[in-house]
Design a protein around this motif. Structure first.
Motif, PDB file in Angstrom:
ATOM      1  N   ASP A 151     -11.433  14.477 -22.350  1.00 21.40           N
ATOM      2  CA  ASP A 151     -10.408  13.747 -22.386  1.00 21.40           C
ATOM      3  C   ASP A 151      -9.424  14.194 -23.359  1.00 21.40           C
ATOM      4  O   ASP A 151      -9.452  14.621 -24.418  1.00 21.40           O
ATOM      5  CB  ASP A 151     -11.279  12.401 -23.237  1.00 21.40           C
ATOM      6  N   PRO A 152      -8.037  14.522 -22.410  1.00 24.32           N
ATOM      7  CA  PRO A 152      -6.976  15.264 -23.330  1.00 24.32           C
ATOM      8  C   PRO A 152      -6.475  14.446 -24.306  1.00 24.32           C
ATOM      9  O   PRO A 152      -5.798  15.137 -25.260  1.00 24.32           O
ATOM     10  CB  PRO A 152      -6.081  15.402 -22.199  1.00 24.32           C
ATOM     11  N   ASP A 153      -6.819  13.367 -24.513  1.00 20.96           N
ATOM     12  CA  ASP A 153      -6.327  12.539 -25.829  1.00 20.96           C
ATOM     13  C   ASP A 153      -7.124  12.850 -27.035  1.00 20.96           C
ATOM     14  O   ASP A 153      -6.651  12.639 -28.144  1.00 20.96           O
ATOM     15  CB  ASP A 153      -6.304  10.948 -25.421  1.00 20.96           C
ATOM     16  N   LYS A 154      -8.138  13.457 -26.821  1.00 26.55           N
ATOM     17  CA  LYS A 154      -8.825  13.828 -27.901  1.00 26.55           C
ATOM     18  C   LYS A 154      -8.916  15.273 -28.500  1.00 26.55           C
ATOM     19  O   LYS A 154      -8.696  16.050 -27.572  1.00 26.55           O
ATOM     20  CB  LYS A 154     -10.454  13.537 -27.916  1.00 26.55           C
ATOM     21  N   PRO A 155      -9.225  15.554 -29.714  1.00 25.42           N
ATOM     22  CA  PRO A 155      -9.290  17.054 -29.894  1.00 25.42           C
ATOM     23  C   PRO A 155     -10.199  18.006 -29.396  1.00 25.42           C
ATOM     24  O   PRO A 155     -11.344  17.411 -29.073  1.00 25.42           O
ATOM     25  CB  PRO A 155      -8.995  16.898 -31.560  1.00 25.42           C
ATOM     26  N   SER A 156      -9.913  19.161 -29.577  1.00 24.91           N
ATOM     27  CA  SER A 156     -10.918  20.262 -28.970  1.00 24.91           C
ATOM     28  C   SER A 156     -12.304  20.220 -29.979  1.00 24.91           C
ATOM     29  O   SER A 156     -12.102  20.070 -31.102  1.00 24.91           O
ATOM     30  CB  SER A 156     -10.285  21.414 -28.591  1.00 24.91           C
ATOM     31  N   GLN A 157     -13.207  20.762 -29.192  1.00 23.01           N
ATOM     32  CA  GLN A 157     -14.478  21.092 -30.088  1.00 23.01           C
ATOM     33  C   GLN A 157     -14.589  22.575 -30.607  1.00 23.01           C
ATOM     34  O   GLN A 157     -14.539  23.522 -29.661  1.00 23.01           O
ATOM     35  CB  GLN A 157     -15.617  20.558 -29.281  1.00 23.01           C
ATOM     36  N   PHE A 158     -14.805  22.733 -31.560  1.00 23.05           N
ATOM     37  CA  PHE A 158     -15.229  23.958 -32.203  1.00 23.05           C
ATOM     38  C   PHE A 158     -16.792  24.418 -31.994  1.00 23.05           C
ATOM     39  O   PHE A 158     -17.586  23.400 -32.741  1.00 23.05           O
ATOM     40  CB  PHE A 158     -14.659  24.224 -33.863  1.00 23.05           C
ATOM     41  N   LEU A 159     -17.395  25.301 -31.242  1.00 20.88           N
ATOM     42  CA  LEU A 159     -18.634  25.593 -30.982  1.00 20.88           C
ATOM     43  C   LEU A 159     -19.120  26.590 -31.872  1.00 20.88           C
ATOM     44  O   LEU A 159     -18.871  27.862 -31.649  1.00 20.88           O
ATOM     45  CB  LEU A 159     -18.598  26.158 -29.460  1.00 20.88           C
ATOM     46  N   LEU A 160     -19.818  26.254 -33.005  1.00 22.14           N
ATOM     47  CA  LEU A 160     -20.556  27.330 -33.787  1.00 22.14           C
ATOM     48  C   LEU A 160     -21.882  27.453 -33.577  1.00 22.14           C
ATOM     49  O   LEU A 160     -22.618  28.392 -33.413  1.00 22.14           O
ATOM     50  CB  LEU A 160     -20.210  26.875 -35.246  1.00 22.14           C
ATOM     51  N   TRP A 161     -22.510  26.768 -33.320  1.00 18.51           N
ATOM     52  CA  TRP A 161     -24.155  26.501 -32.978  1.00 18.51           C
ATOM     53  C   TRP A 161     -24.370  27.582 -31.893  1.00 18.51           C
ATOM     54  O   TRP A 161     -25.119  28.175 -32.143  1.00 18.51           O
ATOM     55  CB  TRP A 161     -24.647  25.052 -32.613  1.00 18.51           C
ATOM     56  N   PRO A 162     -23.772  27.510 -30.932  1.00 23.25           N
ATOM     57  CA  PRO A 162     -24.011  28.465 -29.700  1.00 23.25           C
ATOM     58  C   PRO A 162     -24.024  30.013 -30.288  1.00 23.25           C
ATOM     59  O   PRO A 162     -24.896  30.757 -29.578  1.00 23.25           O
ATOM     60  CB  PRO A 162     -23.037  28.316 -28.620  1.00 23.25           C
ATOM     61  N   SER A 163     -22.966  30.396 -31.160  1.00 19.51           N
ATOM     62  CA  SER A 163     -23.037  31.547 -31.379  1.00 19.51           C
ATOM     63  C   SER A 163     -23.966  32.102 -32.315  1.00 19.51           C
ATOM     64  O   SER A 163     -24.166  33.242 -32.722  1.00 19.51           O
ATOM     65  CB  SER A 163     -21.521  31.731 -32.091  1.00 19.51           C
ATOM     66  N   ARG A 164     -24.919  31.092 -33.280  1.00 20.52           N
ATOM     67  CA  ARG A 164     -25.887  31.304 -34.083  1.00 20.52           C
ATOM     68  C   ARG A 164     -26.950  32.051 -33.270  1.00 20.52           C
ATOM     69  O   ARG A 164     -27.853  32.715 -33.803  1.00 20.52           O
ATOM     70  CB  ARG A 164     -26.366  30.280 -34.630  1.00 20.52           C
ATOM     71  N   GLY A 165     -27.072  31.988 -32.029  1.00 17.51           N
ATOM     72  CA  GLY A 165     -28.281  32.609 -31.307  1.00 17.51           C
ATOM     73  C   GLY A 165     -27.888  34.080 -30.882  1.00 17.51           C
ATOM     74  O   GLY A 165     -28.829  34.843 -30.284  1.00 17.51           O
ATOM     75  N   VAL A 166     -26.672  34.534 -30.902  1.00 13.93           N
ATOM     76  CA  VAL A 166     -26.222  35.757 -30.400  1.00 13.93           C
ATOM     77  C   VAL A 166     -26.442  36.773 -31.300  1.00 13.93           C
ATOM     78  O   VAL A 166     -25.912  36.679 -32.616  1.00 13.93           O
ATOM     79  CB  VAL A 166     -24.540  35.936 -30.014  1.00 13.93           C
ATOM     80  N   VAL A 167     -26.956  37.849 -31.147  1.00 12.18           N
ATOM     81  CA  VAL A 167     -27.763  38.999 -31.799  1.00 12.18           C
ATOM     82  C   VAL A 167     -27.101  40.105 -31.348  1.00 12.18           C
ATOM     83  O   VAL A 167     -27.404  40.555 -30.036  1.00 12.18           O
ATOM     84  CB  VAL A 167     -28.907  38.939 -32.161  1.00 12.18           C
ATOM     85  N   GLY A 168     -26.386  41.025 -31.857  1.00 13.67           N
ATOM     86  CA  GLY A 168     -25.945  42.346 -31.666  1.00 13.67           C
ATOM     87  C   GLY A 168     -26.501  43.408 -32.275  1.00 13.67           C
ATOM     88  O   GLY A 168     -26.696  43.494 -33.648  1.00 13.67           O
ATOM     89  N   GLN A 169     -26.360  44.659 -31.992  1.00 10.95           N
ATOM     90  CA  GLN A 169     -26.653  45.987 -32.762  1.00 10.95           C
ATOM     91  C   GLN A 169     -25.650  46.791 -32.243  1.00 10.95           C
ATOM     92  O   GLN A 169     -25.061  47.014 -31.451  1.00 10.95           O
ATOM     93  CB  GLN A 169     -28.181  46.540 -32.190  1.00 10.95           C
ATOM     94  N   TRP A 170     -25.284  47.932 -33.566  1.00  4.16           N
ATOM     95  CA  TRP A 170     -24.147  48.685 -33.209  1.00  4.16           C
ATOM     96  C   TRP A 170     -24.599  49.836 -34.268  1.00  4.16           C
ATOM     97  O   TRP A 170     -25.193  49.826 -35.058  1.00  4.16           O
ATOM     98  CB  TRP A 170     -22.974  48.147 -33.480  1.00  4.16           C
ATOM     99  N   ARG A 171     -23.754  50.915 -34.027  1.00  6.65           N
ATOM    100  CA  ARG A 171     -23.590  51.880 -34.953  1.00  6.65           C
ATOM    101  C   ARG A 171     -22.282  52.128 -35.169  1.00  6.65           C
ATOM    102  O   ARG A 171     -21.437  52.514 -34.351  1.00  6.65           O
ATOM    103  CB  ARG A 171     -24.163  53.257 -34.424  1.00  6.65           C
ATOM    104  N   ALA A 172     -21.884  52.280 -36.532  1.00  2.00           N
ATOM    105  CA  ALA A 172     -20.284  52.451 -36.822  1.00  2.00           C
ATOM    106  C   ALA A 172     -20.288  53.867 -37.136  1.00  2.00           C
ATOM    107  O   ALA A 172     -21.156  54.634 -37.169  1.00  2.00           O
ATOM    108  CB  ALA A 172     -19.924  51.384 -38.139  1.00  2.00           C
ATOM    109  N   HIS A 173     -19.019  54.279 -37.108  1.00  2.00           N
ATOM    110  CA  HIS A 173     -18.747  55.848 -37.177  1.00  2.00           C
ATOM    111  C   HIS A 173     -18.460  56.272 -38.685  1.00  2.00           C
ATOM    112  O   HIS A 173     -17.495  57.134 -38.643  1.00  2.00           O
ATOM    113  CB  HIS A 173     -17.522  56.194 -36.223  1.00  2.00           C
ATOM    114  N   PHE A 174     -18.750  55.538 -39.763  1.00  2.73           N
ATOM    115  CA  PHE A 174     -18.434  55.805 -41.083  1.00  2.73           C
ATOM    116  C   PHE A 174     -19.837  56.506 -41.749  1.00  2.73           C
ATOM    117  O   PHE A 174     -20.896  56.148 -41.590  1.00  2.73           O
ATOM    118  CB  PHE A 174     -17.802  54.632 -41.740  1.00  2.73           C
ATOM    119  N   LEU A 175     -19.277  57.216 -43.040  1.00  6.83           N
ATOM    120  CA  LEU A 175     -20.482  57.983 -43.638  1.00  6.83           C
ATOM    121  C   LEU A 175     -21.278  57.084 -44.060  1.00  6.83           C
ATOM    122  O   LEU A 175     -22.700  57.213 -44.388  1.00  6.83           O
ATOM    123  CB  LEU A 175     -19.785  58.837 -44.505  1.00  6.83           C
TER     124      LEU A 175
END
Length: 1603
Positions: A151-175
């Motif tokens: 409904d364009p008359d209503k504000p948009s929705q911020f989706l926080l809960w979906p992102s809580r399930g996303v898990v990632g792994q990384w290695r940074a390049h710092f000592l």
């Protein structure tokens, strides 16, 4: 799942208004989910049972296709391509104009992929959104962060809960983080956010640029949907205002990573000026903002200026459409926007002049210089708070917050430690229940063995039970169970999710402390990093994660969990130690950690031991657990730590399942995944069926878990069951403090329990190196015990890695399964008995893995293939047990495991020696099969030598060979048994267990013997004999056909000669059809056993009578098949009593009988004609013939209304079916003689027909052959022979007639004279700027003008034509004289003609056309030579007429090998040198002259300055005349010493009258053409006339001739 709670969602929304957004939802079939959200259970019904990737046929299929493909991690999940089904007869059955209009409608009805994703998110509930987000991020797709409202008359929705399930792994390049694998969830991990927006119209693909930034210019990953993708060009209607995010995660490999640290990149869809609230949010929260600026209006300018105060760092990309004018100049008070915004140098990029790859490269360089020091990290949680303040809707409402508070209440005290929390809040999982389980095992063993139970044991057990009765439920368990009993199911789902998150959050801090307690490892890795920087020669291996685990995120406290790997092996290279292939393996904890399964385990123990004392509420727990189990919450069957199974608890739960499903006879199948703790068993089941089972996620827990799936109706019939039970074993091979022997016993018990319950077993081989031996040992031990118990499942093997270790392990397990597999001899469809186990390779990652793992492109196809194999195995499995039987089965298995009542003890590890035995046994089996193949080859030779064609001889030979093979196989199997017995006696472990292994191996060898004998006897031997006989029959048939064709060909050739008419191909095909049918009907096929079709006819007739309600006449079918001697007669019994009584007094019922007889005769006649037509077809009998015949009878009776009884219809049908059965039996017998041979002959009929036509053409079409030879071989040679010297001849004629082609001087003088006469400025410019091209053009014009005379070409070609035709005729005559009369092969004779022409007449003949079958026929040469001479005469006449006709001169010139202009150019070319100052040509004609000179140098005003002015000569060096316009070129030796200076005498100066006249004539045009000022011309030049200019030419060239 197919079973859902009645009100899973606690709230409903109002229907949407009618607008463009609603139209998109309607097109996709999602309009219903605007009020009732799509939940995860509905999606699993789509994805769980899908076995193929079907192409969507319409827009409403796209959401299902998107979700099912996404659950398979398919790279084309977002595709919006539809493939509608077409009419198989004529496409779509529409005329072309309707197809065109429909294609236009399809293009209008297309949808942008981004609208598809947005629509699904709008229609999904928050839990499904989380699952979609996890899989999209794992597939490297961008996910929605701010979702526009439908409904364009209503504000948009911020989706926080979906992102809580996303898990990632990384290695940074710092000592400070080197060597550590950091992991975190998308919601709570602080990371820089880089946003990208667009202001104004932008033709550049912003999203494609972002894809290059994230993945590199060479990557094919499309994180963000762009207009270069399928459907990306379709205008967006719903997704404008959508904010997407992508996640960049470095691997630690400096050669591979683009950026050194992780960050989040967001992308605002649509023009930011239309979404100011999202623009403000991104500018405030982002560490950097990239703005693509198009042609800005005032509104966009003000928004851009407002970004100065909101955004910390800006990058402007100028993509305006105005060339040469940048938007950066549209600033404030004369300032550029860069200056006004205070941007540093390089922060404004010219996007309109750069490609997308170049722009992405520049952006990467800017971002690299900013991270990590200049970009502020922020969490999405903080961003959500900011979004809420700005008026956006938050997805985490009060229900979510309440559930979070409940979870925190449950976990009070966990900060003290996991062990302390478990002792206080989950006490039943402590030593009491473990000790009780041990005592019960000892008691059971004593009872089975018949020994008296020790009093001390009974006393200890009594004391433990008394202590358990004093148990009071702890506060944590009270809060936990109360939360599960809440009426709001959404709150309960939130609670379980929050509980997982909080458990991970609190306990991850313990792991961080554990890592920080080992600083020496970090220091060592820093040293390695320093060495790696100095040593770049080390090759970096792939650092992609081989195993990712689902780590639930946290919401406060520390946001990342860092897992320090063990110290690398110093023998490896430095870089290999830093970046090993298993670089993302999780840290193995030595401390005990908790999961939600511990709370459910405590519930089971409370019910098992204290439910009588806890009250009525505990009695409701089984129903609660059953509901949760049916909705995806798994149930623990066995506590792998305490080695205990709560049978009362499980029995109550499964009893409630039966009540919930309301099925008295509930049948189940059990599929088990068995693999090591690194094999990701739970993830494999999640990828196959979408379920969520407990997975060893940084925990050391062990157990056997089950999930219940209710099958859809379509699969219930196929699998013959109602529910599918999924079992997986977690923690096999995990050492948690006890000695290795105890670990082996634990693993053996868990694996044996799981395998004993299984109908189908998936052996999951771990990709993790190092645990192959232990896991193979556990698997083989469990398989042996299952075989001993007599319940062996169908085995499938899954490989997740193509490494050598995995392949060897799979090969070993396959051999073991092959020997242990039980064959059901009564099941004829037991295909798996021969192919005992299948192995399939599926490369990860599986769903719910960390998003850093790369998805293999074949992953989705491999998963579907694996599912197909598993469902095929489930269909073949024979177990059909009720749910109660599953508990009984579990009880039996548990009793056997608990009592260790196996012939091979749980303490006894025989897997290794048995595996080695299986390996040796496989080698012996291969030798046996190779020996039998050798025997089969010799038997084949014997069959061919015997030449047994008739059935009796074949039967005798087959009986003899079967007797031989029986003895041979028995002999080889006896040898195999002897080797097996010897091997069992030589190995001590095998010898001690020989009573167990020998029956297994003996059963397998007996089965092998039967299988080999059956395969050779019934398949291979009979196939060889049948093939040989069929081959002989084919040869016989082809010989007969060839003989019949020969007679027909002779007759056709004679007819063609006498009538002088050429038969067409279709006429020849008709003649061949007559021959073929005659032979087919008379050929003696081999007889075969008679196949009676009367039973088939009877069955069809019986079904017809039943469908007509005539079952009372069934006894009449008993006499079916008897010979009918009389015709069908109508009697009085076919009429009713009243009807007969009515007509009796009139004519004794005669008229009524005659009418009925007339109808019957008509029907009989029609049916007889039908049978005749069917028997004339070249097709075998089909039961459809009888169905059609019965329809004819019913239709005939319906047309004429008769007052007859049903007996009339029945007897008439029986009569007609009996008659037709006799005719159809003959038809069937004819086609049943030799089906395969008849099929082969029918398939090769076209080949025989083509050969027939070819033979006729070869004999009767000499004229056509002669014409082809003349047109394809002789005519090209004649034309080439005529055209070869034609070019030189034309040049000579022109040179003879035209004086200007006598010398270069004459030609040059002619050109200059022609130019001044033509008086065309463009011609002068062409001459001055490119003398060579102008000269060649003039020569070509001369040639064309010369050839324009119609008689020129004809006069040149006619003599040559007569000459060459005479030579060809002589060659044909010479060949004819040397050829004997009669039939001859035309190919060598035609070759001889060509050879004579090449040798004697010097004519080049292209003989490539003679190499085909067209000219290789046998015919009468004299006749053929006559045809050749006639065709040759026709060719001469045609070419003669063609040469005299008007032709296009240019086309003729193109065909000439030598162009006339080329030799003419060589005559007039002269010296190619040009004056270095004025570019006048050198006029010296001597070939060896060294000094060049020109007769006519040109004034400066006639050439461009940069064309004639040497750069190294000053003005003083160029000798101008008084007016500064004549270049006298006196100092030519300064420019080039090989050029003569111009003489100063007056006669030499007068030579320039020509060019002075031209300059005066066209001064203004020269200035305009060369864009320079008018030349200043002396007055005396203006007096020069045209005649004086021409006279100066004559004098100059005349003087040159004199010299």
């Amino acid at each position: 799942m197919s079973v859902k709670f009645a009100k899973w969602q606690s709230s409903k929304k109002r229907p949407l208004k009618n607008n463009a957004q609603t139209e998109i939802l309607y097109k996709l079939g999602l309009e219903a989910y605007s009020t009732r959200k799509l939940d995860l259970a509905s999606v699993l019904n789509i994805s769980t049972w899908i076995l193929e990737n079907k192409q969507p046929q319409e827009l409403k299929d796209l959401p299902n296709a998107f979700l099912s493909r996404l659950w398979l991690l398919s790279e084309d999940a977002r595709s919006t391509c539809c493939q509608p089904q077409l009419d198989p007869l004529n496409g779509d059955g529409k005329p072309p104009e309707e197809k065109l209009s429909s294609s236009e409608d399809n293009s209008q009805n297309a949808i942008n992929p981004l609208d598809l994703v947005t629509s699904v998110f709008i229609s999904a509930d928050t839990f499904l959104q989380q699952e979609i987000t996890v899989r999209m991020m794992q597939s490297k797709f961008a996910v929605p962060l701010v979702l526009p409202n439908a409904d364009p008359d209503k504000p948009s929705q911020f989706l926080l809960w979906p992102s809580r399930g996303v898990v990632g792994q990384w290695r940074a390049h710092f000592l400070d983080t080197i060597g550590r694998v950091q992991d975190g969830n998308l919601a709570s991990t602080p990371m820089p956010i880089i946003s990208c927006i667009k202001l104004g119209h932008c033709s550049l693909s912003k999203s494609q640029v972002l894809n290059y930034v994230l993945n590199g210019p060479k990557s094919s990953n499309n994180t963000f949907i762009h207009k270069g993708m399928d459907g990306g060009q379709v205008p967006r209607r719903l997704s404008n205002g959508l904010v997407e995010i992508g996640w960049y995660l470095p691997t630690g490999d400096t050669d591979r990573d683009i950026f050194p640290t992780p960050f989040v990149i967001s992308n605002l869809r649509g023009d930011a000026s239309n979404h100011e609230r999202c623009l403000e949010l991104l500018c405030h929260a982002s560490s950097a903002v990239m703005i693509f600026c198009g042609d800005l209006r005032e509104k966009e300018k003000h928004l851009l200026l407002s970004c100065k105060d909101m955004a910390s760092k800006l990058i402007l990309i100028d993509v305006s459409g105005t060339e040469g004018e940048e938007n950066t100049n549209m600033g404030c008070d004369g300032q550029t926007l860069r200056e006004c915004l205070g941007l540093p140098e390089g922060s404004v990029l010219p996007g309109s002049t750069l490609s997308e790859q170049e722009l992405a490269k520049n952006l990467c360089e800017i971002l690299k210089s900013w991270v990590p020091d200049y970009l502020t990290p922020v969490t999405l949680e903080a961003l959500a708070t900011l979004a809420l303040d700005m008026g956006l809707i938050m997805d985490e409402g009060p229900v979510c917050q309440k559930a979070m508070a409940t979870a925190e209440e449950v976990l009070k005290g966990l900060d003290e430690g996991s062990v302390e929390f478990q002792q206080k809040q989950l006490p039943l999982q402590g030593h009491l229940c473990s000790k009780l389980a041990e005592l019960e095992k000892e008691e059971s063993k004593h009872r089975i063995s018949g020994k008296e139970i020790e009093p001390q044991l009974l006393k200890e057990k009594k004391e433990l039970l008394a202590e358990l009765t004093k148990y009071k439920m702890t506060p944590a368990m009270k809060s936990f169970t109360n939360a599960l009993f809440t009426k709001d199911k959404m709150e309960m789902t939130y609670f379980l999710a929050w509980l997982k998150l909080k458990l991970y959050l609190i306990q991850s801090e313990k792991l961080n402390i554990l890592q920080e307690s080992q600083p020496e490892k970090t220091e060592h890795l820093r040293t390695l990093k320093s060495e790696a920087d100095n040593n770049k020669q080390s090759v970096c291996t792939d650092s992609t994660s081989e195993e990712g685990t689902e780590v639930k995120p946290e919401t406060n406290g520390k946001n990342t969990t860092e897992c320090t790997e063990s110290t690398p092996d110093l023998s490896c290279s430095v870089k290999q130690q830093l970046h090993r292939k298993d670089s993302f393996e999780h840290f193995e904890p030595k401390t005990h950690t908790l999961g939600t399964e511990h709370f459910f385990r405590e519930m089971g123990l409370i019910f098992e031991h204290t439910y009588m004392s806890e009250g009525k509420n505990v009695l409701l727990w089984p129903k609660l657990a059953a509901d949760l189990l049916l909705h995806g919450v798994p149930l623990e069957l066995m506590d792998g730590d305490a080695l205990n199974i709560p049978m009362s608890w499980l029995g109550g739960v499964f009893a409630e399942i039966k009540r919930c499903l309301r099925q008295e006879q509930l049948k189940t199948r059990v599929l088990t995944v068995l693999g090591g703790h690194h094999a990701r068993n739970a993830a494999v089941l999640a990828g196959l069926f979408g379920v969520k089972l407990p997975e060893r996620c940084k925990r050391g827990n062990r157990g056997v878990y089950v999930e219940v799936l209710s099958l859809p109706d379509c699969l219930r019939e196929e699998l013959e069951c109602d529910s599918l039970l999924l079992i997986h074993v977690e923690g096999l091979g995990l050492v948690s403090g006890e000695i290795k022997t105890d670990t082996m016993v634990h693993d053996n018990m868990m694996a044996t329990v799981a395998l004993g319950l299984s109908d189908v077993l998936l052996l999951n081989i771990s990709p993790h190196a190092g645990d192959e031996f232990e896991m193979s040992t556990v698997m083989v031990n469990a398989l042996i015990r299952s075989k001993v118990c007599g319940a062996f499942p169908i085995c499938q093997i899954l490989i997740q890695d193509e490494g050598m270790n995995s392949v060897l392990q799979a090969s070993q397990l396959r051999r073991v399964c092959k020997i242990l597999q039980t064959e059901d001899k009564g099941n004829t469809n037991n295909d798996h008995a021969l192919n005992t186990s299948s192995t399939i390779y599926v490369k990860g990652p599986w769903p719910n893995s960390c998003v850093s793992e790369l998805v293999d492109k074949q992953h989705s196809n491999d998963v579907l293939k694996l599912k197909e194999r598993l469902f095929g195995a489930l269909k073949r499995s024979t177990t059909k047990s009720e749910t109660s039987d599953f508990i009984a089965r579990l009880s039996d298995v548990w009793e056997a495991v608990k009592n260790d009542s196996f012939s091979i003890s749980l303490q006894n590890n025989v897997a290794l020696v048995f595996s080695l035995l299986c390996t040796e046994f496989s080698k012996w089996e291969e030798c046996l099969l190779e020996h039998m193949e050798t025997w089969l080859i010799e038997a084949t030779k014997k069959i061919i030598a015997t030449k047994a064609f008739d059935a009796a001889a074949q039967n005798v030979l087959l009986t003899e060979l079967k007797k031989e093979v029986l003895e041979e196989v028995k002999s080889e199997v006896n040898k195999l048994n002897s080797k097996t017995e010897s091997y069992l006696m030589t190995e001590e472990t095998l010898k001690s267990n020989s009573e167990t292994f020998w029956p297994i191996l003996k059963s397998y060898t007996d089965n092998l013997q039967e299988r080999v004998i059956e395969e050779i006897m019934q398949i291979k031997l009979e196939t060889i004999i049948e093939s040989y006989c069929s081959f002989s029959q084919i040869n016989k048939f082809e010989a007969s056909l060839k003989e019949e064709q020969e007679f027909k060909l002779l007759a056709l050739v004679e007819t063609s000669k006498s009538t002088n008419m050429l038969l067409q191909d279709h006429e020849l095909e008709e003649e061949f059809e007559i021959v073929f049918k005659k032979l087919l009907s008379s050929f003696d096929f081999r007889p075969s056993e008679r196949d009676d079709i009367s039973s088939t006819v009877t069955n069809v007739l019986r079904q017809n009578l039943i469908s007509r309600g005539l079952q009372k006449h069934m006894e009449k079918l008993d006499a079916f098949g008897q010979n009918q001697t009389s015709s069908f007669q109508v009697s009085d019994e076919y009429f009713g009593y009243r009807s007969r009584l009515k007509h009796m007094f009139e004519d004794n019922n005669k008229q009524q009988r005659l009418e009925a007889q007339k109808v019957a005769n008509k029907i009989i006649e029609e049916c007889n004609q039908f049978s005749t037509n069917k028997c004339s077809l070249a097709a075998d009998f089909s039961e459809s013939y009888i169905i059609e015949l019965l329809e004819i009878v019913e239709r005939g009776l319906k047309e004429k209304s008769l007052n007859t009884r049903s007996a009339f219809e029945v007897d008439l049908k029986i009569y007609l079916c009996n008659a037709a059965c006799q005719d159809f039996q003959k038809l069937h017998d004819r086609f049943a003689k030799d089906r395969e041979l008849l099929t082969y002959i029918s398939e090769t009929k076209n080949k025989y027909a083509a050969e027939f036509i070819y033979q006729f053409r070869k004999r009767d079409q000499c004229q056509r052959m002669a014409q082809a030879f003349i047109s394809m071989v002789i005519k090209p040679a004649v034309l080439e022979h005529i055209n070869q010297p034609l070019g030189m001849q034309i040049a000579k004629d022109i040179q003879y007639k035209s004086q200007q082609y006598q010398s270069p001087h004459a030609f040059h003088q002619w050109i200059l004279e022609d130019l001044i006469k033509e008086d065309c400025f463009e011609s002068f410019v062409g001459y001055l700027l490119s003398y060579e091209d102008f000269r060649l053009k003039k020569i070509q014009e001369t040639v064309v003008a010369h050839l324009s005379d119609t008689t020129s070409l004809g006069k040149l070609k006619q003599p040559k034509l007569g000459e060459i035709v005479g030579k060809i005729a002589a060659a044909v005559s010479q060949t004819t004289a040397a050829t004997s009369e009669g039939l001859s092969d035309t190919k060598p004779l035609l070759d001889r003609i060509c050879l004579i022409l090449e040798r004697d007449a010097n004519i080049d003949v292209k003989k490539e056309s003679l190499n085909g079958p067209l000219f290789s026929i046998t015919t009468e040469w004299d006749r053929f030579a006559k045809c050749l001479m006639e065709s040759l005469a026709t060719l001469r006449l045609e070419l003669g007429q063609e040469f005299n006709q008007n032709v296009d001169v240019l086309e003729v010139l193109v065909e000439l090998p030598v162009q006339p202009k080329d030799p003419l150019l060589q005559v007039v070319r002269g010296c190619d040198k040009r004056c270095p100052l004025c570019k006048a040509p050198c006029e010296e004609e001597k070939l060896d002259h060294e000094v060049h000179s020109s007769l006519l140098h040109r004034p400066k005003g006639m050439l461009p300055y940069d064309f004639c002015s040497p750069s190294h000569l000053s003005c003083s060096e160029i000798n101008d005349d008084a007016y500064g316009e004549s270049m006298t070129c006196k100092n030519l030796h300064l420019e080039d010493p090989n050029w003569n200076n111009v003489s100063d005498d007056l006669s030499s100066q007068k030579a320039n009258h020509y060019w002075r006249y031209v300059l005066v004539r066209f001064n203004e045009k020269f200035a305009a053409a060369f864009k320079q000022e008018l030349a200043t011309i002396p007055e005396d030049w203006r007096k020069i006339t045209k005649e004086e200019a021409l006279d100066s030419l004559n004098k100059v060239f005349g003087r040159k001739e004199c010299n």
